[in-house]
Design a protein around this motif. Structure first.
Motif, short mmCIF file in Angstrom:
data_model
loop_
_atom_site.label_atom_id
_atom_site.label_comp_id
_atom_site.label_asym_id
_atom_site.label_seq_id
_atom_site.Cartn_x
_atom_site.Cartn_y
_atom_site.Cartn_z
N THR A 1 2.13 1.86 -3.51
CA THR A 1 1.00 2.32 -4.33
C THR A 1 0.72 3.79 -4.06
OG1 THR A 1 0.07 0.10 -4.33
CG2 THR A 1 -1.41 1.89 -4.90
N ARG A 2 0.76 4.19 -2.78
CA ARG A 2 0.53 5.61 -2.45
C ARG A 2 1.61 6.50 -3.04
NH1 ARG A 2 -0.96 3.53 2.69
NH2 ARG A 2 1.11 4.00 3.48
N SER B 1 0.83 -1.21 0.00
CA SER B 1 0.00 0.00 0.00
C SER B 1 0.86 1.26 0.00
CB SER B 1 -0.98 0.00 1.18
OG SER B 1 -0.30 0.09 2.40
#
Length: 107
Positions: free
Chosen positions: A30-31, A27
């Motif tokens: 992805t951020r 995550s």
């Protein structure tokens, strides 16, 4: 990138799941990709590349588990084989992006 970790998975797959998955790293990378900003690339590129290295380690461990036969890659009812292939493809994309950023940031 993680194997089939459903309750119906075998106990050996459960070991592979815990050894190879890190949703927080995924995550975070992805951020960082989602927030790429031309004006901040000098700060973002090193973070992105460090995260890509972390995720690459998890992908390697997943592939090792698959090679040891811990994941049901040949079972068409489970997505493990496709996930291993997609994990490798995504890591190639992450690595290419990091290589391009390293080359062009600071020029």
């Amino acid at each position: 990138m993680s194997p089939d970790c459903s309750p119906a998975s075998s106990s050996s797959c459960a070991g592979a799941c815990s050894a190879t998955s890190d949703p927080e790293s995924l995550s975070r990378i992805t951020r960082v990709f989602a927030d790429l900003d031309e004006d901040r690339l000098g700060d973002q590129a090193p973070e992105l590349c460090q995260l890509a290295d972390e995720v690459q380690g998890y992908r390697r461990r997943l592939a090792e588990e698959a090679e040891r036969g811990e994941l049901p890659l040949a079972d068409p009812g489970r997505p493990s084989g496709v996930l291993v292939i997609e994990a490798a493809r995504l890591m190639e994309e992450f690595q290419y992006t990091c290589d391009v950023l390293r080359h062009h940031v600071g020029r």
